[in-house]
Write an enzyme that holds these catalytic residues in place. Structure first.
Site, PDB file in Angstrom:
ATOM      1  N   GLU A   1     -21.774  22.219 -47.136  1.00 24.00           N
ATOM      2  CA  GLU A   1     -20.853  21.599 -47.840  1.00 24.00           C
ATOM      3  C   GLU A   1     -22.345  20.380 -48.868  1.00 24.00           C
ATOM      4  OE1 GLU A   1     -18.900  22.631 -49.257  1.00 24.00           O
ATOM      5  OE2 GLU A   1     -18.377  24.372 -47.881  1.00 24.00           O
TER       6      GLU A   1
ATOM      7  N   CYS B   1     -10.929  20.414 -44.082  1.00 24.10           N
ATOM      8  CA  CYS B   1     -12.174  20.493 -44.457  1.00 24.10           C
ATOM      9  C   CYS B   1     -13.051  19.416 -45.297  1.00 24.10           C
ATOM     10  CB  CYS B   1     -12.930  21.598 -44.330  1.00 24.10           C
ATOM     11  SG  CYS B   1     -12.474  22.841 -43.304  1.00 24.10           S
TER      12      CYS B   1
ATOM     13  N   HIS C   1     -18.855  25.194 -43.477  1.00 30.22           N
ATOM     14  CA  HIS C   1     -17.975  26.114 -43.776  1.00 30.22           C
ATOM     15  C   HIS C   1     -18.604  27.275 -42.834  1.00 30.22           C
ATOM     16  CE1 HIS C   1     -14.949  24.232 -46.072  1.00 30.22           C
ATOM     17  NE2 HIS C   1     -14.557  24.729 -45.567  1.00 30.22           N
TER      18      HIS C   1
END
Ligand code: PCA
Length: 204
Positions: free
Chosen positions: A80, A142, A166
């Site tokens: 991310e 998350c 992820h």
């Protein structure tokens, strides 16, 4: 030897298992590249997850934090790029449903990952693992733990890289879920995580 805090999440919503938890259990205690891995599981609860992560951080005093979470439906490993200051979405494991909330009142709108996400993607691809940078970690747990860990490190000026990756579903999850869910073998998911950790040696 450097220390790497590797976190995963418990099962949540309609996912009876979370492959991030299985990876973390397997890698806990291993030495990978220049790092000893301290693997820990986090609950999927807005009032708990980041607090537990920060306690773990204070205990372990890691040089690097990598948090893993399931992105069911994605078919690549996705480091991310950014966490945003927002909780919003479906219910967590305590039944709480946040709506349009700031994670930290008066906190910055976002934090960029301080992990070498471009290197992660490049080395994963070199090893034959599909990977791409994701520009949204969502607004669920998350994103929440990524934001709060980066905020804590920033406010306290700790010398520690941190961010979130992820992962797709494992085959084990896919066979008990929707038939269309893309999935990877557990072995490939584990190996991909090792590849990312090994690449940190080159960075530091
Ligand atoms: N994935 C969720 C939370 C727990 C997990 O593994 C997310 O993407 O926010």
């Amino acid at each position: 030897m450097n220390t790497l805090l590797l976190t995963g999440f418990e099962p949540f919503l309609d996912h009876p298992l979370n492959p991030s938890a299985e990876i973390v259990k397997e890698l806990d205690g291993m030495i990978i590249g220049d790092y000893i891995v301290k693997g820990c599981l986090l609950p999927v609860e807005f009032s708990q997850s980041a607090n537990q992560m920060i306690s773990l951080f204070d205990e372990v005093k890691p040089d690097v934090v990598i948090s893993l979470g399931l992105a069911a439906g994605r078919n690549t490993i996705t480091p991310e790029r950014i966490a945003i200051n927002c909780n919003d979405g479906v219910k967590d494991n305590s039944g709480f449903i946040p709506e349009d909330e700031a994670i930290i009142q008066e906190g910055p709108v976002g934090y960029f990952s301080t992990l070498p996400i471009r290197t992660f993607v490049n080395v994963l691809r070199e090893y034959g693992y599909p990977a791409e940078i994701s520009n949204s970690a969502g607004t669920y747990l998350c994103n929440n733990v990524m934001y709060q860990m980066l905020h804590y490190i920033s406010v306290n000026q700790y010398n520690c890289l941190s961010g979130f990756v992820h992962i797709p579903a494992s085959h084990d999850l896919a066979v008990i879920s929707k038939r269309t869910m893309p999935s990877w073998s557990h072995a490939d998911l584990v190996e991909a995580c090792k590849v990312m950790i090994q690449s940190l040696a080159v960075e530091k």
